[in-house]
Design an enzyme around this catalytic site. Structure first.
Site, PDB file in Angstrom:
ATOM      1  N   GLN A  41       0.831  -1.218   0.000  1.00  0.00           N
ATOM      2  CA  GLN A  41       0.000   0.000   0.000  1.00  0.00           C
ATOM      3  C   GLN A  41       0.861   1.263   0.000  1.00  0.00           C
ATOM      4  OE1 GLN A  41      -3.278   0.939  -0.289  1.00  0.00           O
ATOM      5  NE2 GLN A  41      -3.596  -1.173  -0.885  1.00  0.00           N
ATOM      6  N   GLY A 102       3.775  -5.599  11.931  1.00  0.00           N
ATOM      7  CA  GLY A 102       4.855  -4.607  12.051  1.00  0.00           C
ATOM      8  C   GLY A 102       4.407  -3.369  12.819  1.00  0.00           C
ATOM      9  N   HIS A 124      -6.474   0.098   7.526  1.00  0.00           N
ATOM     10  CA  HIS A 124      -7.121  -1.113   8.020  1.00  0.00           C
ATOM     11  C   HIS A 124      -7.598  -0.815   9.438  1.00  0.00           C
ATOM     12  CE1 HIS A 124      -8.191  -5.191   7.767  1.00  0.00           C
ATOM     13  NE2 HIS A 124      -7.035  -5.798   7.892  1.00  0.00           N
TER      14      HIS A 124
HETATM   15  N1  LIG Z   1      -1.427  -5.039   0.638  1.00  0.00           N
HETATM   16  C1  LIG Z   1      -2.479  -4.336   0.241  1.00  0.00           C
HETATM   17  O1  LIG Z   1      -2.670  -4.108  -0.943  1.00  0.00           O
HETATM   18  C2  LIG Z   1      -3.467  -3.765   1.248  1.00  0.00           C
HETATM   19  C3  LIG Z   1      -4.753  -3.386   0.815  1.00  0.00           C
HETATM   20  C4  LIG Z   1      -5.592  -2.693   1.706  1.00  0.00           C
HETATM   21  C5  LIG Z   1      -5.135  -2.446   2.994  1.00  0.00           C
HETATM   22  N2  LIG Z   1      -3.902  -2.871   3.402  1.00  0.00           N
HETATM   23  C6  LIG Z   1      -3.430  -2.524   4.738  1.00  0.00           C
HETATM   24  O2  LIG Z   1      -2.389  -1.571   4.578  1.00  0.00           O
HETATM   25  C7  LIG Z   1      -1.421  -1.727   5.608  1.00  0.00           C
HETATM   26  C8  LIG Z   1      -0.056  -1.986   4.995  1.00  0.00           C
HETATM   27  O3  LIG Z   1      -0.096  -3.240   4.371  1.00  0.00           O
HETATM   28  P1  LIG Z   1       0.955  -3.752   3.280  1.00  0.00           P
HETATM   29  O4  LIG Z   1       0.402  -5.009   2.700  1.00  0.00           O
HETATM   30  O5  LIG Z   1       1.306  -2.643   2.369  1.00  0.00           O
HETATM   31  O6  LIG Z   1       2.180  -4.086   4.243  1.00  0.00           O
HETATM   32  P2  LIG Z   1       3.444  -5.011   3.976  1.00  0.00           P
HETATM   33  O7  LIG Z   1       3.193  -6.347   4.534  1.00  0.00           O
HETATM   34  O8  LIG Z   1       3.804  -4.946   2.536  1.00  0.00           O
HETATM   35  O9  LIG Z   1       4.527  -4.253   4.875  1.00  0.00           O
HETATM   36  C9  LIG Z   1       4.795  -2.872   4.696  1.00  0.00           C
HETATM   37  C10 LIG Z   1       6.175  -2.506   5.161  1.00  0.00           C
HETATM   38  O10 LIG Z   1       6.309  -2.731   6.548  1.00  0.00           O
HETATM   39  C11 LIG Z   1       7.643  -3.066   6.807  1.00  0.00           C
HETATM   40  N3  LIG Z   1       7.718  -3.663   8.147  1.00  0.00           N
HETATM   41  C12 LIG Z   1       7.129  -4.806   8.583  1.00  0.00           C
HETATM   42  N4  LIG Z   1       7.420  -5.001   9.891  1.00  0.00           N
HETATM   43  C13 LIG Z   1       8.184  -3.947  10.291  1.00  0.00           C
HETATM   44  C14 LIG Z   1       8.782  -3.542  11.517  1.00  0.00           C
HETATM   45  N5  LIG Z   1       8.658  -4.298  12.614  1.00  0.00           N
HETATM   46  N6  LIG Z   1       9.485  -2.391  11.561  1.00  0.00           N
HETATM   47  C15 LIG Z   1       9.630  -1.631  10.462  1.00  0.00           C
HETATM   48  N7  LIG Z   1       9.086  -1.948   9.261  1.00  0.00           N
HETATM   49  C16 LIG Z   1       8.381  -3.095   9.184  1.00  0.00           C
HETATM   50  C17 LIG Z   1       7.970  -3.985   5.648  1.00  0.00           C
HETATM   51  O11 LIG Z   1       9.369  -4.045   5.445  1.00  0.00           O
HETATM   52  C18 LIG Z   1       7.297  -3.279   4.479  1.00  0.00           C
HETATM   53  O12 LIG Z   1       8.146  -2.347   3.874  1.00  0.00           O
HETATM   54  C19 LIG Z   1      -1.926  -2.878   6.482  1.00  0.00           C
HETATM   55  O13 LIG Z   1      -2.702  -2.334   7.512  1.00  0.00           O
HETATM   56  C20 LIG Z   1      -2.808  -3.667   5.528  1.00  0.00           C
HETATM   57  O14 LIG Z   1      -3.788  -4.438   6.167  1.00  0.00           O
HETATM   58  C21 LIG Z   1      -3.057  -3.523   2.558  1.00  0.00           C
HETATM   59 MG   LIG Z   2      -6.885  -7.061   4.172  1.00  0.00          MG
END
Ligand SMILES: NC(=O)c1ccc[n+]([C@@H]2O[C@H](COP(=O)([O-])OP(=O)(O)OC[C@H]3O[C@@H](n4cnc5c(N)ncnc54)[C@H](O)[C@@H]3O)[C@@H](O)[C@H]2O)c1
Ligand SMILES: [Mg+2]
Ligand SMILES: CC(C)(O)[C@@H](O)C(=O)O
Ligand SMILES: [Mg+2]
Length: 347
Positions: A41, A102, A124
């Site tokens: 995201q 994270g 979220h």
């Molecule tokens: N993936 C999607 O397309 C999507 C869609 C709608 C909503 N969301 C929500 O958006 C938010 C982000 O999701 P995402 O899928 O982009 O996340 P992701 O799993 O891709 O992680 C995002 C980033 O977090 C970093 N990270 C993880 N643990 C960490 C820590 N302990 N310290 C520092 N950095 C850390 C990772 O390196 C990564 O760069 C979440 O709340 C998810 O539920 C995601």
């Molecule tokens: Mg989801």
């Protein structure tokens, strides 16, 4: 707000017509939007916001693959790309886009930077709704808002570049400044939403976790695997089984459903297919409904959150996930899929 009739139920939605980009830019003109996390995201929302003319910076761990990805995407270290804490300190709106697990780990580091009048933004309802498990409890003097694009960050960016938009839900958990509503809608328009519908944090997370475990991702793979196996057991070749299970659905029939609904897709198939589909869909509904009931109950009880936190908080979680994804990729059905994709004329 435009009032729209959704199948007999009236709902208010926010469209780009009534909340145009210029208005969003005006609302956020003095804000620094700090995107914390550059996974899926993060890039989608950050790049769309930047291209729409907003003031965006990225907070990401240095010496990580995602830092390099951010640099490759045009973010400049020291100008628009910072270590997480520095970005959080500079931001007036903090978009918390780390993985849900994270976010728990980083919360104690982030919290001190949430000073009076800032906004904490989620995509979220997870962290807030399951606060007993996440310990994410924001200070009372910041806005707490949510814009959740209903699709992958990859699609959010692709649709933006194609001049379209993904729909998002929005919610306000805490309005400390009196500006939360304008802020959240402006951000929703800025990240590239087609339109926005209102929800609350709890409804967002329960519907989202149900959807991704259900028809969007979990159930669809389950139903594909079941049909493929039955066809294979009965002597059909992998190419025939894959075409009748997946390829025709994604390439021919789902685009018709997306365009004009299920009845229209049915109407564009033979009367033989229509008879069979109309007879059989109710049996599939009856067979799967108990599983959906079980799923919703598990989400509502916080069990799915607990499982996700536990499995995504171990140091080797990425390796374990990759191993499970590899198994899926290397199954006969998806290997047949890879061969079928290569044979598409455009490839
Ligand atoms: N993936 C999607 O397309 C999507 C869609 C709608 C909503 N969301 C929500 O958006 C938010 C982000 O999701 P995402 O899928 O982009 O996340 P992701 O799993 O891709 O992680 C995002 C980033 O977090 C970093 N990270 C993880 N643990 C960490 C820590 N302990 N310290 C520092 N950095 C850390 C990772 O390196 C990564 O760069 C979440 O709340 C998810 O539920 C995601
Ligand atoms: Mg989801
Ligand atoms: C893209 C999805 C499935 O809609 C999102 O909810 C996620 O968690 O990645
Ligand atoms: Mg989702």
């Amino acid at each position: 707000m435009a009032t729209i009739n959704f199948g007999g139920v009236l709902e208010d939605v926010v469209t780009r017509e009534e909340f145009p980009m210029e208005k969003a830019r005006e609302v956020l003109k003095d804000e620094v939007i700090a995107i914390i996390g550059y996974g899926v995201q993060g890039p989608g929302q950050a790049l769309n916001l930047k291209d729409n003319g907003f003031n965006v910076i990225i907070g990401q761990r240095k010496d990580s693959k995602t830092w390099d990805k951010a640099v490759a995407d045009g973010w400049v270290p020291g100008q628009t790309l910072f270590e997480i804490e520095e970005a959080a300190q500079k931001g007036t709106i903090i978009q918390f886009l780390l993985s849900d697990a994270g976010q728990i780990a980083l919360w104690p580091t982030l919290k001190p930077h949430l000073t009076k009048g800032k906004a904490l933004y989620f995509s979220h309802g997870f962290g807030i709704t399951y606060k007993d498990q996440t310990n994410i409890i924001p200070p009372a003097d910041v806005d707490v808002i949510l814009v959740a694009p209903k699709g992958s960050g990859t699609s959010l960016r692709r649709l933006f570049l194609a001049g379209q938009g993904l729909n998002s839900s929005f919610a306000i958990y805490q309005d400390a400044t009196g500006k939360a509503r304008d802020r959240v809608i402006a951000l929703g328009i800025g990240v590239g939403s087609g339109y926005l519908f209102e929800t609350d944090f709890k409804k967002e997370v329960t519907s989202d976790l149900t959807g991704e475990r259900g028809t969007l991702m979990g159930a669809i793979q389950g139903i594909f695997a079941a049909q493929y196996e039955v066809l294979r057991k009965n002597g059909h070749s992998p190419s025939e089984a894959f075409n009748e299970t997946v390829e025709e659905l994604t390439q021919s029939l789902m685009p018709l459903v997306a365009e004009n609904g299920m009845d229209w897709m049915y109407a564009n198939c033979s009367t033989t297919a229509q008879r069979g589909a109309l007879d059989w869909w109710k049996k599939f509904k009856e067979a799967s409904q108990p599983v959906f009931e079980e799923l919703y109950a598990s989400v509502a009880a916080g069990k799915e959150a607990a499982r996700s936190i536990a499995s995504n908080s171990t140091p080797d979680y990425r390796d374990k996930l990759n191993e499970e994804l590899r198994e899926l990729r290397e199954s006969e059905m998806w290997q047949a899929g890879a061969a079928v994709r290569k044979l598409r004329p455009n490839n």
